[in-house]
Motif scaffolding. Sequence first.
Motif, PDB file in Angstrom:
ATOM      1  N   ASP A 150       0.832  -1.171   0.000  1.00 30.45           N
ATOM      2  CA  ASP A 150       0.000   0.000   0.000  1.00 30.45           C
ATOM      3  C   ASP A 150       0.893   1.258   0.000  1.00 30.45           C
ATOM      4  N   PRO A 151       0.701   2.195  -0.941  1.00 29.25           N
ATOM      5  CA  PRO A 151       1.526   3.414  -0.925  1.00 29.25           C
ATOM      6  C   PRO A 151       1.470   4.139   0.421  1.00 29.25           C
ATOM      7  N   ALA A 152       0.326   4.015   1.129  1.00 26.92           N
ATOM      8  CA  ALA A 152       0.201   4.693   2.434  1.00 26.92           C
ATOM      9  C   ALA A 152       1.215   4.116   3.422  1.00 26.92           C
ATOM     10  N   GLN A 153       1.471   2.794   3.348  1.00 25.48           N
ATOM     11  CA  GLN A 153       2.460   2.223   4.278  1.00 25.48           C
ATOM     12  C   GLN A 153       3.876   2.677   3.901  1.00 25.48           C
ATOM     13  N   ILE A 154       4.135   2.768   2.612  1.00 26.92           N
ATOM     14  CA  ILE A 154       5.452   3.259   2.180  1.00 26.92           C
ATOM     15  C   ILE A 154       5.666   4.690   2.702  1.00 26.92           C
ATOM     16  N   ARG A 155       4.617   5.510   2.625  1.00 27.00           N
ATOM     17  CA  ARG A 155       4.749   6.890   3.132  1.00 27.00           C
ATOM     18  C   ARG A 155       5.021   6.909   4.638  1.00 27.00           C
ATOM     19  N   LYS A 156       4.412   5.988   5.367  1.00 29.37           N
ATOM     20  CA  LYS A 156       4.670   5.912   6.828  1.00 29.37           C
ATOM     21  C   LYS A 156       6.133   5.559   7.082  1.00 29.37           C
ATOM     22  N   ILE A 157       6.651   4.623   6.287  1.00 28.87           N
ATOM     23  CA  ILE A 157       8.062   4.239   6.455  1.00 28.87           C
ATOM     24  C   ILE A 157       8.954   5.433   6.114  1.00 28.87           C
ATOM     25  N   MET A 158       8.609   6.143   5.034  1.00 28.89           N
ATOM     26  CA  MET A 158       9.402   7.322   4.658  1.00 28.89           C
ATOM     27  C   MET A 158       9.381   8.389   5.753  1.00 28.89           C
ATOM     28  N   ALA A 159       8.257   8.474   6.478  1.00 31.18           N
ATOM     29  CA  ALA A 159       8.147   9.467   7.550  1.00 31.18           C
ATOM     30  C   ALA A 159       9.103   9.143   8.701  1.00 31.18           C
ATOM     31  N   ALA A 160       9.525   7.871   8.794  1.00 36.74           N
ATOM     32  CA  ALA A 160      10.480   7.467   9.848  1.00 36.74           C
ATOM     33  C   ALA A 160      11.925   7.595   9.358  1.00 36.74           C
ATOM     34  N   GLN A 161      12.106   8.103   8.135  1.00 32.09           N
ATOM     35  CA  GLN A 161      13.457   8.275   7.572  1.00 32.09           C
ATOM     36  C   GLN A 161      13.692   9.766   7.329  1.00 32.09           C
ATOM     37  N   LEU A 162      14.946  10.122   7.061  1.00 33.41           N
ATOM     38  CA  LEU A 162      15.243  11.524   6.739  1.00 33.41           C
ATOM     39  C   LEU A 162      14.494  11.920   5.475  1.00 33.41           C
ATOM     40  N   SER A 163      14.231  13.214   5.327  1.00 36.51           N
ATOM     41  CA  SER A 163      13.616  13.694   4.088  1.00 36.51           C
ATOM     42  C   SER A 163      14.687  13.753   2.996  1.00 36.51           C
ATOM     43  N   ARG A 164      14.244  13.890   1.770  1.00 35.58           N
ATOM     44  CA  ARG A 164      15.173  13.961   0.640  1.00 35.58           C
ATOM     45  C   ARG A 164      16.216  15.064   0.858  1.00 35.58           C
ATOM     46  N   ASN A 165      15.759  16.239   1.274  1.00 34.49           N
ATOM     47  CA  ASN A 165      16.696  17.366   1.424  1.00 34.49           C
ATOM     48  C   ASN A 165      17.667  17.179   2.586  1.00 34.49           C
ATOM     49  N   GLU A 166      17.170  16.621   3.686  1.00 36.18           N
ATOM     50  CA  GLU A 166      18.066  16.359   4.836  1.00 36.18           C
ATOM     51  C   GLU A 166      19.175  15.386   4.438  1.00 36.18           C
ATOM     52  N   ARG A 167      18.786  14.371   3.669  1.00 33.25           N
ATOM     53  CA  ARG A 167      19.765  13.369   3.244  1.00 33.25           C
ATOM     54  C   ARG A 167      20.772  13.986   2.272  1.00 33.25           C
ATOM     55  N   LEU A 168      20.265  14.750   1.301  1.00 32.08           N
ATOM     56  CA  LEU A 168      21.158  15.364   0.307  1.00 32.08           C
ATOM     57  C   LEU A 168      22.162  16.303   0.969  1.00 32.08           C
ATOM     58  N   ALA A 169      21.729  16.947   2.057  1.00 36.57           N
ATOM     59  CA  ALA A 169      22.625  17.884   2.753  1.00 36.57           C
ATOM     60  C   ALA A 169      23.837  17.169   3.343  1.00 36.57           C
ATOM     61  N   LYS A 170      23.737  15.857   3.554  1.00 38.71           N
ATOM     62  CA  LYS A 170      24.844  15.085   4.150  1.00 38.71           C
ATOM     63  C   LYS A 170      25.702  14.394   3.088  1.00 38.71           C
ATOM     64  N   ALA A 171      25.310  14.517   1.813  1.00 38.31           N
ATOM     65  CA  ALA A 171      25.965  13.732   0.760  1.00 38.31           C
ATOM     66  C   ALA A 171      27.315  14.305   0.351  1.00 38.31           C
ATOM     67  N   ASP A 172      28.323  13.405   0.195  1.00 38.56           N
ATOM     68  CA  ASP A 172      29.561  13.797  -0.471  1.00 38.56           C
ATOM     69  C   ASP A 172      29.410  13.558  -1.973  1.00 38.56           C
ATOM     70  N   ASP A 173      28.677  12.488  -2.323  1.00 40.54           N
ATOM     71  CA  ASP A 173      28.439  12.153  -3.726  1.00 40.54           C
ATOM     72  C   ASP A 173      26.958  11.827  -3.873  1.00 40.54           C
ATOM     73  N   VAL A 174      26.426  12.080  -5.081  1.00 40.90           N
ATOM     74  CA  VAL A 174      25.008  11.801  -5.327  1.00 40.90           C
ATOM     75  C   VAL A 174      24.866  10.963  -6.594  1.00 40.90           C
ATOM     76  N   LEU A 175      24.066   9.900  -6.505  1.00 41.09           N
ATOM     77  CA  LEU A 175      23.692   9.114  -7.690  1.00 41.09           C
ATOM     78  C   LEU A 175      22.240   9.469  -7.998  1.00 41.09           C
ATOM     79  N   ASP A 176      22.011  10.037  -9.185  1.00 40.30           N
ATOM     80  CA  ASP A 176      20.648  10.414  -9.572  1.00 40.30           C
ATOM     81  C   ASP A 176      19.970   9.188 -10.184  1.00 40.30           C
TER      82      ASP A 176
END
Length: 203
Positions: A150-176
């Motif tokens: 269910d996409p709703a469960q995936i969103r709940k899991i994502m809510a327990a993880q860093l957001s895209r921007n928070e994660r990108l702020a910590k990146a030395d390298d990025v794979l798009d």
Amino acid sequence: MEAVFTVGLTGGIGSGKSAAAGCFRALGVNVVDADWAARVVVQPGQPALEKIAGHFGAGILLDSGELDRAKLRQRIFEDSDERRWLENLLHPLIREEILRALQNGTGPYGILESPLLIESGQYKLVNRICVVDLPEELQVQRASERDRNDPAQIRKIMAAQLSRNERLAKADDVLDNSGPPEKLKTQVESLHRKYLQMAQAQR
Ligand SMILES: CC(C)(COP(=O)(O)OP(=O)(O)OC[C@H]1O[C@@H](n2cnc3c(N)ncnc32)[C@H](O)[C@@H]1O)[C@@H](O)C(=O)NCCC(=O)NCCS
Ligand SMILES: Nc1ncnc2c1ncn2[C@@H]1O[C@H](COP(=O)(O)OP(=O)(O)OP(=O)(O)O)[C@@H](O)[C@H]1O
């Protein structure tokens, strides 16, 4: 023992970490998967599994004695206190398992593939952070298609993880990984050349 040059490969659920890790493996890199370590520490006979059954009740086990992962997944992403209880139990054990696997590996350098590299403090085990990035909507789409979830469960899991921007702020390298798999592979090959040089320079 000499520390092996290690890159942390992270990204949210369904971002394409396994896909990127597969490309690194094909190039001969020792890839250690935190999700694999998380499974090892709750095998039947492991003390952590008994503690989980004591806390959540015997109904959290399948008839085979193995962990009912789908049930536990439901429980911990409904209730963040339960999730924290589980993380406090498992993360130190997962860390030990990861360290063992990184030290035993062969290859020019190591990769630690982990969804919670930054959140769990595992980033302290690595020399650099590489983030697999894509728009959050695409992440939900790919993760729910893969797990038939269910996409709703995936969103709940994502809510327990860093957001895209928070994660990108910590990146030395990025794979798009918003494009096709071939594009991901080309980016991995280019990062691999860079990591080989860095690993060489560290020796
Ligand atoms: C809840 C469990 C049993 C669900 O198992 P299941 O087989 O359905 O999923 P799997 O383990 O393959 O995880 C799938 C994805 O869920 C996400 N995820 C898992 N645990 C967490 C968590 N504590 N917080 C945020 N996201 C998580 C990750 O993106 C992961 O890749 C399992 O994920 C678990 O034991 N989680 C706690 C340990 C942990 O934090 N693992 C993350 C790697 S360190
Ligand atoms: N570039 C791509 N184009 C299309 N589909 C992709 C691409 N990269 C990965 N996928 C698919 O998206 C899904 C998620 O990818 P993958 O399993 O590699 O993510 P992950 O980050 O390892 O996820 P998790 O954290 O849940 O383990 C898989 O079904 C995979 O086949």
